[in-house]
Design a protein around this motif. Structure first.
Motif, PDB file in Angstrom:
ATOM      1  N   HIS A   1      -7.163   0.736  -5.181  1.00 14.53           N
ATOM      2  CA  HIS A   1      -7.007  -0.493  -5.970  1.00 14.53           C
ATOM      3  C   HIS A   1      -5.554  -0.967  -5.913  1.00 14.53           C
ATOM      4  CE1 HIS A   1      -5.465   2.566  -8.608  1.00 14.53           C
ATOM      5  NE2 HIS A   1      -5.217   1.714  -9.593  1.00 14.53           N
ATOM      6  N   ALA A   2      -4.607  -0.013  -5.916  1.00 13.15           N
ATOM      7  CA  ALA A   2      -3.188  -0.373  -5.880  1.00 13.15           C
ATOM      8  C   ALA A   2      -2.824  -0.961  -4.513  1.00 13.15           C
ATOM      9  CB  ALA A   2      -2.343   0.873  -6.159  1.00 13.15           C
ATOM     10  N   ALA A   3      -3.397  -0.395  -3.459  1.00 15.48           N
ATOM     11  CA  ALA A   3      -3.128  -0.922  -2.123  1.00 15.48           C
ATOM     12  C   ALA A   3      -3.643  -2.360  -2.011  1.00 15.48           C
ATOM     13  CB  ALA A   3      -3.792  -0.043  -1.070  1.00 15.48           C
ATOM     14  N   MET A   4      -4.841  -2.589  -2.560  1.00 16.34           N
ATOM     15  CA  MET A   4      -5.407  -3.944  -2.496  1.00 16.34           C
ATOM     16  C   MET A   4      -4.548  -4.939  -3.274  1.00 16.34           C
ATOM     17  SD  MET A   4      -9.392  -2.900  -2.962  1.00 16.34           S
ATOM     18  CE  MET A   4     -10.050  -4.544  -3.081  1.00 16.34           C
ATOM     19  N   LYS A   5      -4.135  -4.548  -4.482  1.00 11.78           N
ATOM     20  CA  LYS A   5      -3.333  -5.463  -5.296  1.00 11.78           C
ATOM     21  C   LYS A   5      -1.982  -5.731  -4.632  1.00 11.78           C
ATOM     22  CE  LYS A   5      -2.150  -7.892  -8.912  1.00 11.78           C
ATOM     23  NZ  LYS A   5      -2.740  -9.245  -9.077  1.00 11.78           N
TER      24      LYS A   5
ATOM     25  N   SER B   1       3.088  -7.667 -12.674  1.00 11.78           N
ATOM     26  CA  SER B   1       1.656  -7.434 -12.428  1.00 11.78           C
ATOM     27  C   SER B   1       1.123  -6.241 -13.230  1.00 11.78           C
ATOM     28  CB  SER B   1       1.437  -7.151 -10.931  1.00 11.78           C
ATOM     29  OG  SER B   1       1.973  -5.880 -10.596  1.00 11.78           O
ATOM     30  N   TRP B   2      -0.211  -6.161 -13.318  1.00 16.81           N
ATOM     31  CA  TRP B   2      -0.836  -4.993 -13.972  1.00 16.81           C
ATOM     32  C   TRP B   2      -0.567  -3.716 -13.201  1.00 16.81           C
ATOM     33  CZ3 TRP B   2      -3.922  -2.523 -10.606  1.00 16.81           C
ATOM     34  CH2 TRP B   2      -4.640  -3.255  -9.667  1.00 16.81           C
ATOM     35  N   LEU B   3      -0.287  -3.863 -11.907  1.00 17.12           N
ATOM     36  CA  LEU B   3      -0.032  -2.671 -11.096  1.00 17.12           C
ATOM     37  C   LEU B   3       1.270  -2.002 -11.536  1.00 17.12           C
ATOM     38  CD1 LEU B   3      -0.663  -0.792  -8.763  1.00 17.12           C
ATOM     39  CD2 LEU B   3       0.342  -2.458  -7.193  1.00 17.12           C
ATOM     40  N   HIS B   4       2.299  -2.819 -11.808  1.00 15.85           N
ATOM     41  CA  HIS B   4       3.564  -2.267 -12.299  1.00 15.85           C
ATOM     42  C   HIS B   4       3.342  -1.592 -13.642  1.00 15.85           C
ATOM     43  CE1 HIS B   4       7.583  -2.134 -14.104  1.00 15.85           C
ATOM     44  NE2 HIS B   4       8.046  -2.128 -12.871  1.00 15.85           N
TER      45      HIS B   4
ATOM     46  N   GLY C   1       0.804  -1.225   0.000  1.00 13.96           N
ATOM     47  CA  GLY C   1       0.000   0.000   0.000  1.00 13.96           C
ATOM     48  C   GLY C   1       0.837   1.275   0.000  1.00 13.96           C
ATOM     49  N   ASP C   2       0.270   2.328   0.570  1.00 11.86           N
ATOM     50  CA  ASP C   2       0.890   3.645   0.454  1.00 11.86           C
ATOM     51  C   ASP C   2       2.106   3.814   1.351  1.00 11.86           C
ATOM     52  OD1 ASP C   2       0.673   5.858  -1.180  1.00 11.86           O
ATOM     53  OD2 ASP C   2      -0.339   7.078   0.321  1.00 11.86           O
ATOM     54  N   THR C   3       2.337   2.883   2.277  1.00 12.35           N
ATOM     55  CA  THR C   3       3.581   2.980   3.050  1.00 12.35           C
ATOM     56  C   THR C   3       4.773   2.761   2.130  1.00 12.35           C
ATOM     57  OG1 THR C   3       4.409   2.528   5.272  1.00 12.35           O
ATOM     58  CG2 THR C   3       4.029   0.613   3.874  1.00 12.35           C
ATOM     59  N   ALA C   4       4.564   1.987   1.047  1.00 14.28           N
ATOM     60  CA  ALA C   4       5.600   1.861   0.022  1.00 14.28           C
ATOM     61  C   ALA C   4       5.470   2.990  -0.998  1.00 14.28           C
ATOM     62  CB  ALA C   4       5.484   0.497  -0.677  1.00 14.28           C
ATOM     63  N   GLY C   5       4.228   3.366  -1.346  1.00 14.93           N
ATOM     64  CA  GLY C   5       4.019   4.468  -2.289  1.00 14.93           C
ATOM     65  C   GLY C   5       3.373   4.057  -3.593  1.00 14.93           C
ATOM     66  N   PHE C   6       2.391   3.121  -3.525  1.00 13.45           N
ATOM     67  CA  PHE C   6       1.756   2.623  -4.743  1.00 13.45           C
ATOM     68  C   PHE C   6       0.567   3.490  -5.167  1.00 13.45           C
ATOM     69  CE2 PHE C   6       3.529  -1.405  -3.045  1.00 13.45           C
ATOM     70  CZ  PHE C   6       4.201  -1.849  -4.161  1.00 13.45           C
ATOM     71  N   LEU C   7       0.748   4.777  -5.303  1.00 10.30           N
ATOM     72  CA  LEU C   7      -0.389   5.619  -5.685  1.00 10.30           C
ATOM     73  C   LEU C   7      -0.284   5.970  -7.171  1.00 10.30           C
ATOM     74  CD1 LEU C   7      -2.765   7.451  -4.309  1.00 10.30           C
ATOM     75  CD2 LEU C   7      -1.169   9.298  -4.752  1.00 10.30           C
ATOM     76  N   ASN C   8      -1.410   5.921  -7.864  1.00 12.54           N
ATOM     77  CA  ASN C   8      -1.454   6.426  -9.240  1.00 12.54           C
ATOM     78  C   ASN C   8      -1.755   7.921  -9.140  1.00 12.54           C
ATOM     79  OD1 ASN C   8      -2.261   7.285 -11.822  1.00 12.54           O
ATOM     80  ND2 ASN C   8      -2.935   5.223 -12.372  1.00 12.54           N
ATOM     81  N   VAL C   9      -0.717   8.750  -9.251  1.00  8.79           N
ATOM     82  CA  VAL C   9      -0.878  10.178  -8.944  1.00  8.79           C
ATOM     83  C   VAL C   9      -1.811  10.901  -9.922  1.00  8.79           C
ATOM     84  CG1 VAL C   9       0.312  12.345  -8.472  1.00  8.79           C
ATOM     85  CG2 VAL C   9       1.395  10.191  -7.912  1.00  8.79           C
TER      86      VAL C   9
END
Ligand code: SF4
Length: 373
Positions: A165-169, A199-202, A150-158
């Protein structure tokens, strides 16, 4: 407190307190661009039926911010006569006189925006930092005994201002990697890194990776041109990746070198002050709990922050926690009203000398946001 699990998945949200320690303990940020953040401030309004236009979505960029400062807003009409209004300012801003809270209040006075609140009343308020760096600012995700999600790593689509959705994935990928590590008897769930890359997230984060740094480098107009070229010419596959030159605490100009900003006084109808805002954030701290806002070197509050920057924490804090008292008598002193804190973590990020340490307060005191915040 000790965590004795074989594997721990940390999902603390933006600027996680334990994650911050892990960055140093395991050198997780080596090779990554500096993380950059934004502060998001939000209000929930209830408006009369004649004002409400269910389904209306309004996004803005620019005004009232100047063209060197990244930020914008969102506004949604939804539910039973509800309006969600949020404003985000990039914390790499340079002018120490800037107040994200007052900019947020000022946008509501724009002729294209103010009608959305006509006859309404504000029912909730909150603020939170978000991680804006994107793919190039992600740290190493795993360490012996756990990983980040999640956002502790920084998975936000700015560009989309979306991260749920990114946090869940990322949480699903982390869980699978931990299971694989358990099966193999490994301490570090190393499979996560490859799983994320495939992954699709990347793919999603890679496609928008150059947009936010474009605004950091070239301001509003250059950033928009860069975003258009990156999106419509290269379709997110430009053969370069833009990085960030500075962490957010390194960007402030000295107070004498920046133009002061005059903000309108709140009218209590459309624009509000911080104290009345904190009141509706439903936050409470027990009076006898240990202080959760700590200065590593208390003298620097005046010797550095006041002298050089005129105490920017009194302006960027959206809850009025930091106050300079005694300046008129020539004896300025920083007063910390910790009970007002709404836990946005901006001070931990933006303090020029990284002198403010936001420690986790005792739980259960909020903010308690109603649905929709
Ligand atoms: S004290 Fe820090 S964390 Fe709390 S509201 Fe102010 S800026 Fe945010």
């Amino acid at each position: 407190m000790e965590l004795r699990a074989r594997h721990t998945i940390l999902a603390e949200g933006c600027r996680g307190s334990i994650t911050k320690k892990l960055f140093d303990a395991f050198d997780l940020r080596r090779g990554a661009a500096p993380q950059t953040y934004g502060i998001g401030i939000k209000e929930l309004w209830e408006v009369p039926a004649e004002t409400h236009r269910k389904g209306l979505v309004l996004h803005t960029i620019g005004w009232p911010l100047d063209s060197a400062t990244y930020g914008g807003s969102f506004l949604y009409h939804w539910g039973e006569n509800l309006v969600s209004y949020g404003f985000v300012v990039g914390l790499d801003y340079r002018n120490p006189w800037l107040s994200p809270f007052e900019e947020m209040q000022r946008l509501k006075t724009h002729p294209a925006v103010r009608g959305n609140f006509k006859g309404g009343r504000r029912i909730a308020y909150g603020a939170r930092a978000i991680s804006e760096g994107g793919l190039q600012s992600l740290p190493k995700l795993t360490f012996p005994g756990g990983c980040l999600a999640g956002d502790t790593a920084g998975f936000l689509n700015v560009p989309k201002i979306k991260g749920t959705h990114a946090a869940m994935k990322s949480g699903m990928l982390a869980a699978e990697a931990v299971l694989a590590a358990r099966a193999l008897g490994e301490a570090e769930p190393v499979a996560l890194t490859e799983a994320f890359r495939g992954s699709w997230l990347h793919e999603e984060l890679a496609a928008v990776r150059n947009i936010r740094p474009g605004f950091a480098r070239w301001g509003l107009w250059g950033g928009l041109v860069n975003a258009a070229i990156d999106t419509y010419v290269f379709r997110g596959k430009a053969p370069w990746t833009l990085g960030y030159k500075h962490a957010d605490n390194e960007t402030l100009l000295e107070a004498d070198a920046a133009p002061p900003i005059a903000y309108p006084k709140p009218d209590g109808v459309l624009g509000f002050d911080r104290n009345s805002s904190v009141f509706i954030s439903n936050t409470n701290h027990a009076e006898n709990q240990p202080a959760h806002l700590r200065l590593r070197e208390p003298d620097k509050a005046i010797a550095r922050n006041w002298i050089s920057f005129r105490s920017p924490e009194t302006r960027y804090c959206p809850a009025g926690v930091y106050e300079i008292v005694g300046a008129e008598e020539g004896k300025p002193r920083l007063q910390i009203n910790a009970q007002n804190c709404v836990h946005c973590k901006t001070c931990d990020i933006k303090d020029p000398g990284q002198n403010i340490d936001w420690c986790t307060p005792e739980g259960g005191g909020g903010p308690n946001y109603p649905a929709g915040m």
